[in-house]
Design a protein around this motif. Sequence first.
Motif, PDB file in Angstrom:
ATOM      1  N   VAL A 152       0.823  -1.224   0.000  1.00 58.08           N
ATOM      2  CA  VAL A 152       0.000   0.000   0.000  1.00 58.08           C
ATOM      3  C   VAL A 152       0.855   1.271   0.000  1.00 58.08           C
ATOM      4  N   PRO A 153       1.906   1.390   0.817  1.00 60.22           N
ATOM      5  CA  PRO A 153       2.716   2.626   0.743  1.00 60.22           C
ATOM      6  C   PRO A 153       3.464   2.795  -0.576  1.00 60.22           C
ATOM      7  N   LEU A 154       3.581   1.729  -1.355  1.00 57.16           N
ATOM      8  CA  LEU A 154       4.253   1.844  -2.644  1.00 57.16           C
ATOM      9  C   LEU A 154       3.345   2.431  -3.726  1.00 57.16           C
ATOM     10  N   ILE A 155       2.076   2.567  -3.445  1.00 62.70           N
ATOM     11  CA  ILE A 155       1.127   3.150  -4.389  1.00 62.70           C
ATOM     12  C   ILE A 155       1.113   4.663  -4.156  1.00 62.70           C
ATOM     13  N   LEU A 205      -1.785   7.428  -4.092  1.00 58.44           N
ATOM     14  CA  LEU A 205      -2.680   7.514  -2.933  1.00 58.44           C
ATOM     15  C   LEU A 205      -2.395   8.751  -2.077  1.00 58.44           C
ATOM     16  N   TYR A 206      -1.136   9.135  -1.989  1.00 56.51           N
ATOM     17  CA  TYR A 206      -0.777  10.220  -1.067  1.00 56.51           C
ATOM     18  C   TYR A 206       0.076  11.307  -1.714  1.00 56.51           C
ATOM     19  N   ASN A 207       0.018  11.436  -3.009  1.00 55.27           N
ATOM     20  CA  ASN A 207       0.790  12.458  -3.699  1.00 55.27           C
ATOM     21  C   ASN A 207      -0.013  13.763  -3.779  1.00 55.27           C
ATOM     22  N   ALA A 218      -0.504   6.688   9.369  1.00 51.39           N
ATOM     23  CA  ALA A 218      -1.590   5.715   9.233  1.00 51.39           C
ATOM     24  C   ALA A 218      -1.060   4.395   8.681  1.00 51.39           C
ATOM     25  N   PHE A 219      -0.061   4.457   7.799  1.00 50.07           N
ATOM     26  CA  PHE A 219       0.542   3.234   7.262  1.00 50.07           C
ATOM     27  C   PHE A 219       1.259   2.446   8.364  1.00 50.07           C
TER      28      PHE A 219
END
Length: 98
Positions: free
Chosen positions: A18-21, A24-26, A44-45
């Motif tokens: 999930v953090p590699l996507i 999502l958070y850019n 949150a991660f």
Amino acid sequence: MRSDRSPWNWLLLLPVVVPLIVPLYNHVEPTLFGWPLFYWLQLAFVALGVLTTVLVYRATRRSPAEQAAARAAVARDAGRTTTTRDTTTRDTTRDQER
């Protein structure tokens, strides 16, 4: 013999993937307590990683009967290893005396 190939273990990939996507958070918005999305989502991660680890641990935990059987097997195997070492030591000592 116990196999650690439980389907629950696949959940452990979640906090890694999930953090590699990045899309999502850019973003900067929305902010939480003045923190940009990137920073509070990283926290949150971390929570996601902890929660998934706890969930998988509890789902794959051995029962008390399995734990007792594992301890007995380890003790039994340790006894065999000790016997082998004692025999080797005895044989080495005997060969040195000759």
